[in-house]
Design a protein around this motif. Structure first.
Motif, PDB file in Angstrom:
ATOM      1  N   GLY A  73       0.842  -1.187   0.000  1.00  0.00           N
ATOM      2  CA  GLY A  73       0.000   0.000   0.000  1.00  0.00           C
ATOM      3  C   GLY A  73       0.879   1.238   0.000  1.00  0.00           C
ATOM      4  O   GLY A  73       1.948   1.233   0.617  1.00  0.00           O
ATOM      5  N   GLY A  99      -9.179   0.690  -3.138  1.00  0.00           N
ATOM      6  CA  GLY A  99      -8.211  -0.157  -2.445  1.00  0.00           C
ATOM      7  C   GLY A  99      -8.628  -1.603  -2.363  1.00  0.00           C
ATOM      8  O   GLY A  99      -7.779  -2.497  -2.230  1.00  0.00           O
ATOM      9  N   ASN A 100      -9.921  -1.858  -2.434  1.00  0.00           N
ATOM     10  CA  ASN A 100     -10.439  -3.235  -2.389  1.00  0.00           C
ATOM     11  C   ASN A 100     -11.855  -3.235  -2.957  1.00  0.00           C
ATOM     12  O   ASN A 100     -12.817  -3.084  -2.213  1.00  0.00           O
ATOM     13  CB  ASN A 100     -10.429  -3.760  -0.954  1.00  0.00           C
ATOM     14  CG  ASN A 100     -10.945  -5.192  -0.858  1.00  0.00           C
ATOM     15  OD1 ASN A 100     -11.170  -5.856  -1.877  1.00  0.00           O
ATOM     16  ND2 ASN A 100     -11.147  -5.666   0.360  1.00  0.00           N
ATOM     17  N   ARG A 159      -8.222   4.375   1.875  1.00  0.00           N
ATOM     18  CA  ARG A 159      -8.048   3.436   0.767  1.00  0.00           C
ATOM     19  C   ARG A 159      -6.993   2.384   1.124  1.00  0.00           C
ATOM     20  O   ARG A 159      -7.183   1.183   0.872  1.00  0.00           O
ATOM     21  CB  ARG A 159      -7.639   4.201  -0.484  1.00  0.00           C
ATOM     22  CG  ARG A 159      -7.443   3.368  -1.721  1.00  0.00           C
ATOM     23  CD  ARG A 159      -6.807   4.204  -2.822  1.00  0.00           C
ATOM     24  NE  ARG A 159      -7.696   5.241  -3.309  1.00  0.00           N
ATOM     25  CZ  ARG A 159      -7.311   6.244  -4.113  1.00  0.00           C
ATOM     26  NH1 ARG A 159      -6.047   6.352  -4.483  1.00  0.00           N
ATOM     27  NH2 ARG A 159      -8.183   7.137  -4.535  1.00  0.00           N
ATOM     28  N   ALA A 160      -5.882   2.828   1.729  1.00  0.00           N
ATOM     29  CA  ALA A 160      -4.816   1.893   2.113  1.00  0.00           C
ATOM     30  C   ALA A 160      -5.273   0.973   3.242  1.00  0.00           C
ATOM     31  O   ALA A 160      -4.947  -0.213   3.266  1.00  0.00           O
ATOM     32  CB  ALA A 160      -3.572   2.677   2.524  1.00  0.00           C
ATOM     33  N   LYS A 173      -7.358  -1.768   1.832  1.00  0.00           N
ATOM     34  CA  LYS A 173      -6.552  -2.800   1.164  1.00  0.00           C
ATOM     35  C   LYS A 173      -5.889  -3.718   2.170  1.00  0.00           C
ATOM     36  O   LYS A 173      -5.661  -4.896   1.891  1.00  0.00           O
ATOM     37  CB  LYS A 173      -5.492  -2.137   0.279  1.00  0.00           C
ATOM     38  CG  LYS A 173      -4.685  -3.143  -0.534  1.00  0.00           C
ATOM     39  CD  LYS A 173      -3.697  -2.486  -1.472  1.00  0.00           C
ATOM     40  CE  LYS A 173      -2.966  -3.553  -2.304  1.00  0.00           C
ATOM     41  NZ  LYS A 173      -1.995  -2.967  -3.245  1.00  0.00           N
ATOM     42  N   PRO A 195      -2.662  -3.850   3.446  1.00  0.00           N
ATOM     43  CA  PRO A 195      -1.433  -4.455   2.913  1.00  0.00           C
ATOM     44  C   PRO A 195      -0.423  -4.732   4.034  1.00  0.00           C
ATOM     45  O   PRO A 195      -0.293  -3.942   4.970  1.00  0.00           O
ATOM     46  CB  PRO A 195      -0.898  -3.384   1.971  1.00  0.00           C
ATOM     47  CG  PRO A 195      -1.325  -2.104   2.618  1.00  0.00           C
ATOM     48  CD  PRO A 195      -2.660  -2.388   3.269  1.00  0.00           C
ATOM     49  N   LEU A 210       3.787  -1.271   3.789  1.00  0.00           N
ATOM     50  CA  LEU A 210       3.240   0.073   3.625  1.00  0.00           C
ATOM     51  C   LEU A 210       4.365   1.051   3.298  1.00  0.00           C
ATOM     52  O   LEU A 210       5.420   1.052   3.944  1.00  0.00           O
ATOM     53  CB  LEU A 210       2.542   0.507   4.914  1.00  0.00           C
ATOM     54  CG  LEU A 210       1.885   1.892   4.931  1.00  0.00           C
ATOM     55  CD1 LEU A 210       0.768   1.974   3.912  1.00  0.00           C
ATOM     56  CD2 LEU A 210       1.374   2.215   6.334  1.00  0.00           C
TER      57      LEU A 210
END
Length: 540
Positions: A420, A440-441, A492-493, A496, A498, A501
């Motif tokens: 991300g 993001g998903n 958004r991150a 996701k 992740p 990062l």
């Protein structure tokens, strides 16, 4: 952009366009059959001249005059219907061809290595997707239709003329080679002029895009008049190339008109003497004359279409150039969340061959689950270094390892799914707030999107927007403050989720109040993740 490999001897423009148009072969086949029907009806007009003249008027069989108008109406009606449906099918094929070609170009551009895309301006790429494909639309819709319909009409009329009087028809056809050679030469010149024109309009598109992106700078530095003047120069350059294309196209038409007069004069001179000597009947003479004179009208359209086809081939070359670029490639292995971490092993990087290295002999270990900060002045190569992790670029030398495996051995999708990024240059799309966070998903539920917004301290200001999460943000989200855009990027991150990062100057342009809120959101986002933080100063 680097060029794709293009052979020295390329297939003809006909073969290349037919290759791209293969999915529409059924439409093209029906169009061809309808062209054949229409051309047969055109030939029947010249064929009827002899029986009408000899058997009705000279032999005074006037009783056939009652049905002659019905025959003529029937011939022209059937020919018109055949031509109508043929044009509709060709237009349908042309529109589908252009739409699918734009889809392929857009898909190709998104799958190109970032190194290739960065070497080209967005305006020029937009020009290839829009302007160049628009220039190809008439190829199937008009030019191929003309070549099919009028080509078969010429063949039919030549056959009628040769059948009626071989030597008279052959004499008139002696002008054909001059038309063919002239059309080819003029078509080649039109293609070269069109290619230069397409390059010029790409520059025009680029300047418009660039000016809109930098409109604030344009206004504050009072450069409106300068840019307008430069834009005018580019438009004048484009106009000059279009005028050249027009000159070559109309030159081909003029050539056909001259040859039409010459061919008709030959038929009148030689055919008239044959009638006087009684070698042929007036019906034969006027049947051949009608066929020959009818030939030159479709021949003029064929010449124009042929020149236009070579003109459009310049746009085709630019489209093929993009389609030939190599796409990003990954390896066969599936990447998973880091257990040991990332290692930069003697990494060197430069953007282009022959340039200085931006990164030299970088050795770095980023342990899994830890936070590593890269601090330094602008231009030190910090952003370049982290852009190697999602393989936006690959090292010029050395390698980057994830748990001991070279990043180039992983599938690109599985590798990038682990990462991300929140940067200082936030990209928000011209879509709703919900769609921007869900980027993001895309499979996330609405409840998950709202939960991510809450964690990013964005829910409160989103609820105050006119339509809440369904508010359309506009281009780049310019109707939001810098802190608000940053928090949407963090949401958004978060969505996701992740394991790796990257925070690239995520708070560098924010005021103190916005920075505090964003810092709180970032602290939540960083928990339990392998995090790389880029900053100009340690205090950040």
């Amino acid at each position: 952009m680097s060029r794709g490999v293009i052979p020295l001897r390329r297939p003809s423009v006909f073969k290349r366009i037919f290759f791209l148009a293969r999915p529409y072969w059924l439409l093209l086949l029906f169009s061809l059959l309808l062209s054949l029907v229409a051309s047969l009806f055109s030939g029947s007009v010249a064929w009827l001249v002899k029986p009408v003249l000899d058997h009705i008027f000279l032999e005074k069989n006037y009783r056939y005059l009652d049905i002659l108008p019905l025959i003529v109406i029937g011939i022209f009606s059937l020919r018109g219907l055949s031509a109508f449906f043929q044009a509709y099918l060709m237009r349908l094929a042309a529109l589908r061809f252009v739409n699918d070609l734009r889809y392929r170009l857009y898909q190709k551009i998104l799958r190109l290595p970032l190194k290739e895309v960065s070497a080209e301006t967005s305006g020029r790429l937009v020009s290839r997707v829009i302007n160049d494909t628009t220039a190809l639309e008439p190829v199937l819709g008009d030019m191929f239709r003309t070549l099919m319909l009028e080509g078969l009409t010429v063949i039919t009329l030549v056959a009628v003329a040769l059948y009626r009087r071989f030597d008279l028809a052959l004499l008139a056809l002696t002008v054909f080679p001059a038309v063919a050679i002239g059309a080819r030469k003029l078509g080649t010149k039109a293609r070269k002029a069109r290619k230069l024109g397409q390059q010029e309009i790409a520059e025009v598109t680029h300047q418009v895009t660039e000016s809109l992106q930098g409109l604030r700078e344009v206004k504050v530095y009072l450069q409106e008049d300068f840019l307008v003047g430069r834009f005018r120069q580019k438009l004048e350059g484009y106009l000059r190339y279009l005028l050249r294309v027009t000159k070559y196209r109309e030159g081909a038409r003029l050539l056909v008109d001259l040859m039409t007069g010459l061919g008709g004069a030959l038929v009148f001179t030689y055919g008239g003497h044959l009638v006087i000597r009684g070698a042929i009947t007036p019906g034969d003479f006027f049947s051949v004359l009608t066929a020959i004179l009818m030939i030159f009208s479709p021949l003029r359209r064929i010449s124009r279409a042929y020149t236009g086809l070579y003109d459009a081939s310049a746009a085709l070359e630019r489209v093929e150039e993009v389609l030939a670029y190599p796409e990003e490639k990954g390896g066969p292995k599936k990447a998973s969340a880091p257990q040991e971490g990332l290692v930069f092993d003697h990494v060197y990087f430069r953007y282009r061959e022959g340039e200085d290295f931006v990164l030299q002999d970088v050795n770095l270990k980023i342990p899994a689950g830890q936070v590593v900060a890269l601090v330094g002045p602008s231009g030190a190569g910090k952003s370049t270094l982290v852009s190697l992790i999602p393989r936006f670029y690959d090292p010029s030398r050395g390698k980057i390892l994830l748990d001991g495996t070279d990043l180039r051995e992983f599938e690109l999708g599985s590798l990038r799914a682990l990462i991300g990024i929140v940067s200082q240059d936030i990209v928000l799309f011209n879509a709703t707030v919900y769609e921007n966070i869900a980027f993001g998903n895309p499979k996330a539920s609405r409840e998950e999107v709202i939960a991510a917004a809450r964690l990013a301290y964005a829910h409160e200001f989103i609820e105050q927007l006119p339509q809440g999460y369904d508010t359309v943000l506009g281009h780049k989200g310019f109707n939001l403050s810098g802190g608000q855009r940053q928090r949407l990027a963090i949401a958004r991150a978060i969505l996701k989720n992740p394991p790796i990062l990257i925070l690239d100057e995520a708070t560098s342009h924010l005021d103190a109040v916005s920075e505090q809120k964003v810092q709180k959101a970032l602290e939540r986002l960083m928990r339990g993740r392998t995090t790389i933080v880029i900053a100009h100063r340690l205090s950040t």
